[in-house]
Design a protein around this motif. Structure first.
Motif, PDB file in Angstrom:
ATOM      1  N   CYS A  98       0.824  -1.221   0.000  1.00  5.53           N
ATOM      2  CA  CYS A  98       0.000   0.000   0.000  1.00  5.53           C
ATOM      3  C   CYS A  98       0.856   1.269   0.000  1.00  5.53           C
ATOM      4  N   LEU A  99       0.507   2.197  -0.899  1.00  5.33           N
ATOM      5  CA  LEU A  99       1.247   3.463  -1.008  1.00  5.33           C
ATOM      6  C   LEU A  99       0.607   4.549  -0.159  1.00  5.33           C
ATOM      7  N   CYS A 103      -2.175   6.093  -0.898  1.00  2.00           N
ATOM      8  CA  CYS A 103      -2.673   7.166  -1.755  1.00  2.00           C
ATOM      9  C   CYS A 103      -4.095   7.539  -1.367  1.00  2.00           C
ATOM     10  N   GLY A 104      -4.787   6.625  -0.705  1.00  2.00           N
ATOM     11  CA  GLY A 104      -6.140   6.909  -0.218  1.00  2.00           C
ATOM     12  C   GLY A 104      -7.239   6.652  -1.233  1.00  2.00           C
ATOM     13  N   CYS A 131      -8.541   3.961  -2.621  1.00  2.00           N
ATOM     14  CA  CYS A 131      -9.516   2.899  -2.358  1.00  2.00           C
ATOM     15  C   CYS A 131     -10.612   3.379  -1.409  1.00  2.00           C
ATOM     16  N   ASN A 146      -8.293  -3.197   3.678  1.00  3.55           N
ATOM     17  CA  ASN A 146      -6.846  -3.237   3.883  1.00  3.55           C
ATOM     18  C   ASN A 146      -6.537  -3.001   5.373  1.00  3.55           C
ATOM     19  N   CYS A 185      -6.953   0.767  -7.096  1.00  4.98           N
ATOM     20  CA  CYS A 185      -5.627   0.690  -6.466  1.00  4.98           C
ATOM     21  C   CYS A 185      -4.493   0.685  -7.507  1.00  4.98           C
ATOM     22  N   PRO A 186      -3.545   1.621  -7.411  1.00  7.82           N
ATOM     23  CA  PRO A 186      -2.458   1.670  -8.398  1.00  7.82           C
ATOM     24  C   PRO A 186      -1.593   0.422  -8.395  1.00  7.82           C
ATOM     25  N   ILE A 244      -3.781  -4.042  -5.280  1.00  5.05           N
ATOM     26  CA  ILE A 244      -3.972  -4.850  -4.068  1.00  5.05           C
ATOM     27  C   ILE A 244      -5.363  -5.493  -4.125  1.00  5.05           C
TER      28      ILE A 244
HETATM   29  S1  SF4 Z   1      -5.686   2.406  -3.433  1.00  3.05           S
HETATM   30 FE1  SF4 Z   1      -4.114   0.785  -3.030  1.00  3.05          FE
HETATM   31  S2  SF4 Z   1      -2.225   1.911  -2.681  1.00  3.05           S
HETATM   32 FE2  SF4 Z   1      -3.890   3.417  -2.494  1.00  3.05          FE
HETATM   33  S3  SF4 Z   1      -4.392   3.446  -0.269  1.00  3.05           S
HETATM   34 FE3  SF4 Z   1      -5.743   1.949  -1.221  1.00  3.05          FE
HETATM   35  S4  SF4 Z   1      -4.683  -0.040  -0.999  1.00  3.05           S
HETATM   36 FE4  SF4 Z   1      -3.175   1.590  -0.664  1.00  3.05          FE
END
Ligand code: SF4
Length: 400
Positions: free
Chosen positions: A316-317, A319-320, A322, A344, A376-377, A380
């Motif tokens: 997980c980055l 990025c928020g 999701c 997550n 999700c980039p 995940i």
């Molecule tokens: S979209 Fe993926 S990378 Fe971004 S916060 Fe959610 S789980 Fe993490």
């Protein structure tokens, strides 16, 4: 059992809270528009995200080696590096460094939230200021963060205006957001220069150079890590990647999927400030901090990395993205979470913060609709993790 009962009450209350719904629907609308235009302006980001997934997969498999490498690099840059195996160890290192009776300015940090850093420093007799505007609001409201990027996402402008009016003794209208932001700036400005210690996390760390990347828009992290004489960074070991160039790629993908074409500031910190301007004698503590300490936190991450399915949570980055796509989060905000949020977050609760009952409640709240996986980039697969987490929980319960 009381955890489940309380959680059910909390989440149902949140789902019927009109103010949360209003704040979230405003935030989701602008997030979607921002991320779509950021990806349209920089379409290569989608391909780059695939590369980042590979970088993260490899990095998580060699977290120990990368941490040792980063520690070496930071020490050779004249900083100090530490590995904390538990939250308690990290808090001990930080308490020893900060001491008591100090003024601390803090940037937003999920890892800090994970170990209860602010509360610990306050209990230890320090004056701690959250400097991220959202964190500042929730600190003053006595609330808790409800989103990994926008901690006050659930707080409508009317509540912010009321809070700041109380703090300043001036009537601030809710529709004048500029005035609200200016008030926060005014309340916090002098604290950076009074502070003994500045604290931050990091979005990604390049192990080969010991460089911490800090992405932000407000400018508070620059001030908090630049003005005080000591900078302490607390970083989860999952943030390490091998090279400087890998870290640049992770950073770019992170801010695009957070909805920014380019963040206002990107700071790279590799050690304490230094100068050689007087007779080439290298002296530490020029305009920036004279001490730099980086604490790398394990707290279950190396164990989680061994699990073939759940290890994805470490990619997980933050990025928020999701969270803005999650239909449950859209009506409950961070009430669908603990220290970390949504599906997550269930894995992080089970494997990292050790709140297994809360993790079970979160896992069973997740609809496994997979909208998060699409956004999700790094791809995940949260529904897959939820199935696995529930299986482990049922197995664990059967053996108890
Ligand atoms: S979209 Fe993926 S990378 Fe971004 S916060 Fe959610 S789980 Fe993490």
């Amino acid at each position: 059992m009381s955890v489940f009962r309380n959680y059910k009450k909390e989440i149902m209350g949140a789902a019927h809270n009109e103010r949360i719904r209003t704040a979230l629907s405003r935030a989701v609308k602008s997030y979607r528009a921002n991320v779509d235009s950021a990806l349209k302006a920089f379409p290569h980001t989608v391909k780059l995200a695939e590369e980042v997934r590979e970088i993260k997969e490899r990095a998580i498999s060699e977290m120990e080696r990368l941490t040792a490498r980063a520690c070496e690099a930071i020490e050779s840059n004249k900083g100090k590096a530490y590995i904390a195996r538990t939250a308690e160890e990290a808090l001990k290192v930080i308490s020893d460094l900060v001491g008591t009776g100090k003024v601390v300015v803090k940037g937003k940090s999920m890892t800090g939230e994970e170990i209860g850093l602010r509360e610990h420093l306050e209990e230890w007799g320090n004056e701690v200021y959250e400097t991220d505007l959202g964190e500042f609001i929730i600190q003053k409201l006595g609330s808790r963060p409800m989103h990994i990027l926008s901690p006050a996402v659930h707080v409508p402008r009317e509540d912010v205006a009321r809070l700041f009016s109380e703090m300043t003794g001036q009537e601030l209208p809710p529709d004048d957001i500029e005035a609200l932001v200016a008030t926060a700036r005014q309340l916090l400005r002098e604290k950076y220069f009074l502070a003994d210690v500045g604290m931050s996390g990091a979005n990604v760390v390049a192990a080969e150079t010991g460089s911490l990347f800090l992405i932000e828009n407000e400018g508070n992290i620059r001030l908090a890590t630049g003005a005080p004489p000591v900078h302490i960074a607390l970083v989860g070991m999952e943030k390490l990647v091998p090279t400087f160039s890998d870290a640049c790629k992770v950073a770019e993908v992170t801010w695009r999927y957070a909805g920014y074409t380019m963040p206002k500031y990107l700071s790279v910190v590799s050690g304490p400030s230094a100068t050689g301007d007087i007779e080439k004698v290298i002296t530490y503590g020029a305009h920036g901090p004279r001490e730099f300490h980086a604490i790398f936190l394990d707290a279950g991450r190396t164990e989680l990395a061994k699990h073939p399915v759940l290890r994805q949570a470490l990619y997980c980055l933050r990025c928020g993205g999701c969270l803005y796509e999650c239909p449950v989060f859209a009506v409950t905000a961070g009430h669908f979470g603990d220290k970390y949020f949504a599906g997550n977050g269930a894995v992080w609760s089970a494997m990292i913060t050790g709140n297994r009952e809360k993790a079970a409640a979160l896992a069973y709240t997740c609809l496994t609709c997979a909208r998060c996986r699409i956004r999700c980039p790094v791809g995940i697969d949260t529904p897959e993790m939820m199935v696995e987490l529930k299986r482990l929980m049922v197995e664990g319960a059967a053996h108890e």
